[in-house]
Design an enzyme around this catalytic site. Sequence first.
Site, PDB file in Angstrom:
ATOM      1  N   PRO A  97      93.902  -0.842  77.360  1.00  0.00           N
ATOM      2  CA  PRO A  97      94.800  -0.353  78.419  1.00  0.00           C
ATOM      3  C   PRO A  97      95.612   0.865  77.968  1.00  0.00           C
ATOM      4  O   PRO A  97      96.145   1.596  78.792  1.00  0.00           O
ATOM      5  CB  PRO A  97      95.712  -1.546  78.691  1.00  0.00           C
TER       6      PRO A  97
ATOM      7  N   GLU B 186      95.559 -10.454  71.823  1.00  0.00           N
ATOM      8  CA  GLU B 186      96.643  -9.524  72.202  1.00  0.00           C
ATOM      9  C   GLU B 186      96.266  -8.081  71.916  1.00  0.00           C
ATOM     10  O   GLU B 186      96.855  -7.144  72.428  1.00  0.00           O
ATOM     11  CB  GLU B 186      97.927  -9.889  71.439  1.00  0.00           C
TER      12      GLU B 186
ATOM     13  N   ARG C 269      74.012   6.282  84.540  1.00  0.00           N
ATOM     14  CA  ARG C 269      73.687   7.103  85.716  1.00  0.00           C
ATOM     15  C   ARG C 269      73.702   8.584  85.398  1.00  0.00           C
ATOM     16  O   ARG C 269      73.266   9.408  86.215  1.00  0.00           O
ATOM     17  CB  ARG C 269      74.667   6.780  86.839  1.00  0.00           C
TER      18      ARG C 269
ATOM     19  N   ASP D  53      76.298  12.626  93.712  1.00  0.00           N
ATOM     20  CA  ASP D  53      76.714  13.988  94.039  1.00  0.00           C
ATOM     21  C   ASP D  53      78.122  14.010  94.617  1.00  0.00           C
ATOM     22  O   ASP D  53      78.948  14.807  94.227  1.00  0.00           O
ATOM     23  CB  ASP D  53      75.747  14.638  95.041  1.00  0.00           C
TER      24      ASP D  53
HETATM   25  C1  4FV Z   1      91.223  -2.955  79.067  1.00  0.00           C
HETATM   26  C2  4FV Z   1      91.453  -2.122  80.169  1.00  0.00           C
HETATM   27  C3  4FV Z   1      91.891  -4.231  78.806  1.00  0.00           C
HETATM   28  C4  4FV Z   1      93.667  -5.839  76.584  1.00  0.00           C
HETATM   29  C5  4FV Z   1      93.883  -6.941  75.634  1.00  0.00           C
HETATM   30  C6  4FV Z   1      91.556  -6.766  76.118  1.00  0.00           C
HETATM   31  C7  4FV Z   1      92.318  -6.056  77.194  1.00  0.00           C
HETATM   32  C8  4FV Z   1      92.558  -7.606  75.414  1.00  0.00           C
HETATM   33  N1  4FV Z   1      90.299  -2.364  78.308  1.00  0.00           N
HETATM   34  N2  4FV Z   1      90.619  -1.042  80.050  1.00  0.00           N
HETATM   35  N3  4FV Z   1      92.285  -2.304  81.205  1.00  0.00           N
HETATM   36  N4  4FV Z   1      91.667  -4.783  77.581  1.00  0.00           N
HETATM   37  O1  4FV Z   1      92.646  -4.739  79.645  1.00  0.00           O
HETATM   38  O2  4FV Z   1      89.953  -1.220  78.933  1.00  0.00           O
HETATM   39  O3  4FV Z   1      92.269  -7.594  74.034  1.00  0.00           O
END
Ligand code: 4FV
Length: 261
Positions: A87, A114, A152, A167
């Site tokens: 995130p 976490e 893609r 497109d």
């Molecule tokens: C996430 C997202 C996501 C966070 C803690 C995995 C989680 C756990 N990854 N975009 N949104 N990852 O929420 O890519 O380890």
Amino acid sequence: MRVSILTIFPELFSGFLGASLIGRASAKGLLEVDVHDLREFTADRHRSVDDEPYGGGGGMVMMAPPWIRAVREVGQGRSAWRVLLSPQGRRLDERLVRELAERQDLILLCGRYEGIDERVLATVVDEEISIGDYVLSGGELPAMVLVEALSRQVPGVVGLADSVVQDSFRAGLLDHPHYTRPPVVEGMEVPPVLLSGDHAAIVAWREREALRATLEKRPDLLAAAELAPRQQKVLAGLRNEVESQSQQKAGLASRREVSDN
Ligand code: 4FV
């Protein structure tokens, strides 16, 4: 295009990698996806990948040594771009997908718990990427989203039919509405132009409706969209249309208010 995936749940990928577009692309040798179980790179007999966080607090943190060993061994002899799905990452969009596709060789790290010890990012991660501002339980689904979007971009993977969708976003606009049989649904007909056989009129209608959809649903995209003068003219017309419609609506509402009082 090659993509290596590191995860503690490799089984989550079997269905995804075997089916539809990705399955066909791999079979045609256009796309190579290999999945590795992080526990293969642990040193203790419990094959531990997580531990309690320094500083206390709830949850567990993924340990650095297995990740560092895994990325280095899987990345041996390659100049792969190493991506942690998290995130905290750069938001994934069409432009970033195309950028990553250019790299041709990726290693994706799928976190759990976490999060991952920060020293993994400092040693074996080139970029963090997020699929959206929400927290999932693992990086596996984001990795699948990324692999699907990347596939893609590989020539020969997407058949002609699909390329139309491609497109629209390529020009930074939303897609136009789609219709198919039956011709009447719940009394609603198909826009006559689509039944006209007039290809030029159909293209113009689709372009106009893509601009309308973007103006109504994602006006933020218009700022970055590279629009041709023809499109800018159509968009100006649509803005007036939408403007006059909203004035009409406002007029109606105020009249209704007066009559209600
Ligand atoms: C996430 C997202 C996501 C966070 C803690 C995995 C989680 C756990 N990854 N975009 N949104 N990852 O929420 O890519 O380890």
